[in-house]
Design an enzyme around this catalytic site. Structure first.
Site, PDB file in Angstrom:
ATOM      1  N   THR A 289       0.846  -1.526   0.155  1.00  0.00           N
ATOM      2  CA  THR A 289      -0.506   0.163   0.211  1.00  0.00           C
ATOM      3  C   THR A 289       1.112   1.080  -0.308  1.00  0.00           C
ATOM      4  OG1 THR A 289      -0.497   0.011   2.274  1.00  0.00           O
ATOM      5  CG2 THR A 289      -1.652  -1.321   1.078  1.00  0.00           C
ATOM      6  N   CYS A 290       1.881   1.033   0.302  1.00  0.00           N
ATOM      7  CA  CYS A 290       2.835   2.535   0.651  1.00  0.00           C
ATOM      8  C   CYS A 290       3.735   2.961  -1.482  1.00  0.00           C
ATOM      9  CB  CYS A 290       3.984   2.470   1.472  1.00  0.00           C
ATOM     10  SG  CYS A 290       2.968   2.167   3.124  1.00  0.00           S
ATOM     11  N   PHE A 291       4.942   2.264  -1.200  1.00  0.00           N
ATOM     12  CA  PHE A 291       5.452   2.524  -1.982  1.00  0.00           C
ATOM     13  C   PHE A 291       5.508   2.279  -3.856  1.00  0.00           C
ATOM     14  CE2 PHE A 291       9.309  -0.008   0.270  1.00  0.00           C
ATOM     15  CZ  PHE A 291      10.099   0.125   0.974  1.00  0.00           C
TER      16      PHE A 291
END
Length: 461
Positions: A289-291
Site C-alpha cells: 500500500t505504500c511503495f
C-alpha cells in the site's frame, strides 16, 4: 562539565514528563495503521481514545479484539485495555484528549496525487470541536500527504474552528515510517522522527510529546517546515524503491553471468556505508500500500511543478518488468496441462495485504492462460481469499498440497519457515523457482527428481 550536562538532560526529561503526565491522545482512523499506532501509545502509558466511523471497529476494540491483522496488536490491546477506548464520537474524543493523531486513508487519485477526501472532513469535524474547547489542543497528521497539503489542512482547521493555528491550537505533520507486518515494532523503535510545523508553539508541544513517547530509546528527531517534511516522507520511500529495483536488475544480470550470485554482489556493495545493505536483495518486485503509490505521488509532484522524476519512473518500470520476467521463467519449465504452485500470495511475508502483490498478479496472469494454479499462504484465514480465487486458481490449506502435484513451484516470499520444505514434498520432474533463495541448495544436489532454480543466481544446469 560533562556531568553537569548529564544532570541538565535529566532535568529536561523530568520537566517534560511532569508536563505530559496525565495527557491523553486521540487517534482518528482505526485501520491497518491507526489501530497499531493506538496500541503503541497505550503501551507507553498514555490514555488513548480511538475514533472511527466504522462501528464494528469501535465495538471490537472496546471488547479487546483487534479489528486488523498485524503482529503484536492483539496482545497489546488485551494487555493495555485499560489505557485504550474507542468511540465514533469526535466530540467525545477531542473533549477528553490533549493531542489528536490523524491516520485516515489518503487514497491515490488518477495521476498519483493523494486524495484529502477523508482528511478534510475529519479536520472539519475536529475544528468544530475545537470551537468549544478552551485548552490548547495539538493536531498531528500522520497520514501521507503531498507537498502543499498541510497548508490546506491548516486552512480547513482554522475555518472550521474560527481559531488561529499556533495561537489557539497546534498542528504538525509527523509521518510514520513503518512497514506492514511490523508496524508496532517500527513505530515503537524508529530510526528517526520527522516533525513538520509552521510555528514555534506547535513545534514545542509536539516535540515534547514525541520526546516523552521515546524517552527510553530516543531516536533522532528532525524538525522542519511542512514542505520539507512532506517531501522527505515520500522521497524516502521512493529512494528505497530505487534500491529494490537496482537489486532486481543485478539479479537478472547475475542469472546470465557464469558464476553470478546476486547475494554475493549485494553483500559486498552493502558493506559500503554510502550504500547500505537494507532493501538491496534481488527477488520479486515491491508491492503493498505504500511503495507503488508513493512513487506515483512523487512523479505527480514533479510534473505539477514542471520538474522530472526519471529515476523513480525507471524504478517503477523495472518493478513492473519483474512479473513478466518471472512468468517467462515459469512458462519455460511448465508442461502442457500441468499445474503451477505459488507459495505465499500476499505482497510480502508477515502481512495479509494483497494490494499490488506480484505473486497474486502472476497467479492471475497464469490463470488467464488457462493454467491451473495452486495457492498457499501461511497466514491462512487472515487472507481475503475472495480477492484471490477465480477460475483456475485454487486455495490449498497446506504447503504439501500446494506443491505436491505442481509441475512448477514458485516460492514468492522471504518466509524462513519455508526452509522446512523437504525434497519429498515435490512431484518428480518438477521445477522449484526460489525468488529469495530460502531453501538449502544442498538438498537438491546429487538428485534428479527436482530442478531447483534460484532467482539471481546463474543456473549451471
Amino acid at each position: 562539565m560533562p556531568y553537569r550536562m548529564d544532570i541538565s538532560k535529566r532535568e529536561v526529561k523530568k520537566k517534560i514528563r511532569r508536563k505530559l503526565m496525565g495527557k491523553s491522545i486521540s487517534i482518528v482512523g482505526l485501520g491497518k495503521l491507526g489501530t497499531p499506532i493506538a496500541v503503541s501509545w497505550a503501551s507507553r502509558g498514555f490514555n488513548v481514545i480511538g475514533v472511527d466511523v466504522d462501528e464494528n471497529k469501535v465495538l471490537n476494540i472496546n471488547k479487546g479484539i483487534s479489528p486488523v491483522f498485524e503482529p503484536e496488536v492483539g496482545r497489546l490491546l488485551k494487555y493495555y485495555k485499560k489505557n485504550i477506548k474507542a468511540t465514533s464520537s469526535m466530540e467525545l474524543a477531542i473533549k477528553n484528549t490533549d493531542f489528536t493523531i490523524i491516520i485516515v486513508a489518503t487514497p491515490s487519485e488518477i495521476g498519483g496525487k493523494f486524495s484529502l477526501k477523508y482528511i478534510l472532513p475529519a479536520c472539519q469535524e475536529i475544528g468544530k470541536c475545537l470551537k468549544e474547547k478552551k485548552d490548547f489542543h495539538s493536531i498531528i497528521v500522520s497520514s501521507t500527504v503531498v507537498p502543499g497539503d498541510m497548508n490546506t489542512i491548516k486552512n480547513q482547521l482554522e475555518v472550521s474552528s474560527g481559531k488561529k493555528c499556533g495561537k489557539d491550537f497546534g498542528l504538525g505533520y509527523v509521518p510514520e515510517f513503518v512497514a506492514l507486518g511490523s508496524v508496532v515494532k517500527n513505530y515503537l523503535n524508529p530510526e528517526f522522527v520527522l516533525i513538520g510545523t509552521s510555528d514555534e508553539k506547535s513545534k514545542r508541544e509536539i516535540f515534547s510529546l514525541f520526546r516523552h513517547f521515546h524517552k527510553d530509546n530516543e531516536p533522532i528527531i528532525k524538525e522542519m517546515n511542512f514542505i520539507n517534511t512532506e517531501m522527505a516522507k515520500i522521497s524516502l520511500n521512493v529512494y528505497l524503491t530505487m534500491k529494490i529495483s537496482f537489486a532486481n536488475t543485478l539479479a537478472e544480470m547475475c542469472e546470465k553471468l557464469p558464476g553470478g550470485n546476486v547475494d554475493e554482489v549485494t553483500a559486498a556493495i552493502g558493506i559500503d556505508s554510502r550504500v547500505g545493505a537494507k532493501f538491496l536483495r534481488g527477488g520479486l518486485g515491491f508491492g503493498g500500500t505504500c511503495f507503488p503509490r508513493d512513487n506515483e505521488a512523487f512523479s505527480y509532484v514533479a510534473r505539477s511543478i514542471g520538474s522530472q522524476s526519471l529515476l523513480s519512473d525507471a524504478a517503477d518500470w523495472v518493478n513492473d518488468k519483474q512479473v513478466e520476467r518471472l512468468l517467462k521463467i515459469i512458462l519455460e519449465h511448465y508442461s502442457y496441462n500441468g499445474k503451477v504452485g505459488i507459495v505465499g500470495i500476499s505482497f510480502k511475508s508477515g502481512t495479509n495485504v494483497l494490494e499490488k502483490s506480484q505473486a497474486l498478479e502472476i497467479a492471475q496472469r497464469l490463470a488467464s492462460r488457462g493454467i491451473s494454479v495452486n495457492v498457499y499462504d501461511p497466514l491462512g484465514e487472515s487472507i481475503d481469499w475472495d480477492e484471490v480465487l477465480q477460475s483456475n486458481i485454487y486455495r490449498c490449506f497446506s504447503l504439501e498440497s500446494c506443491v505436491g502435484d505442481a509441475d512448477v513451484v514458485l516460492i514468492s516470499q522471504k518466509n524462513f519457515s519455508f526452509k522446512n520444505i523437504q525434497l519429498s514434498m515435490f512431484k518428480r520432474d518438477s521445477t522449484v523457482i526460489d525468488c529469495w533463495r530460502i531453501l538449502d541448495k544442498k538438498i537438491f544436489e546429487n538428485q534428479n527428481k527436482v530442478k531447483y532454480i534460484q532467482i539471481g543466481v546463474y543456473d549451471e544446469g
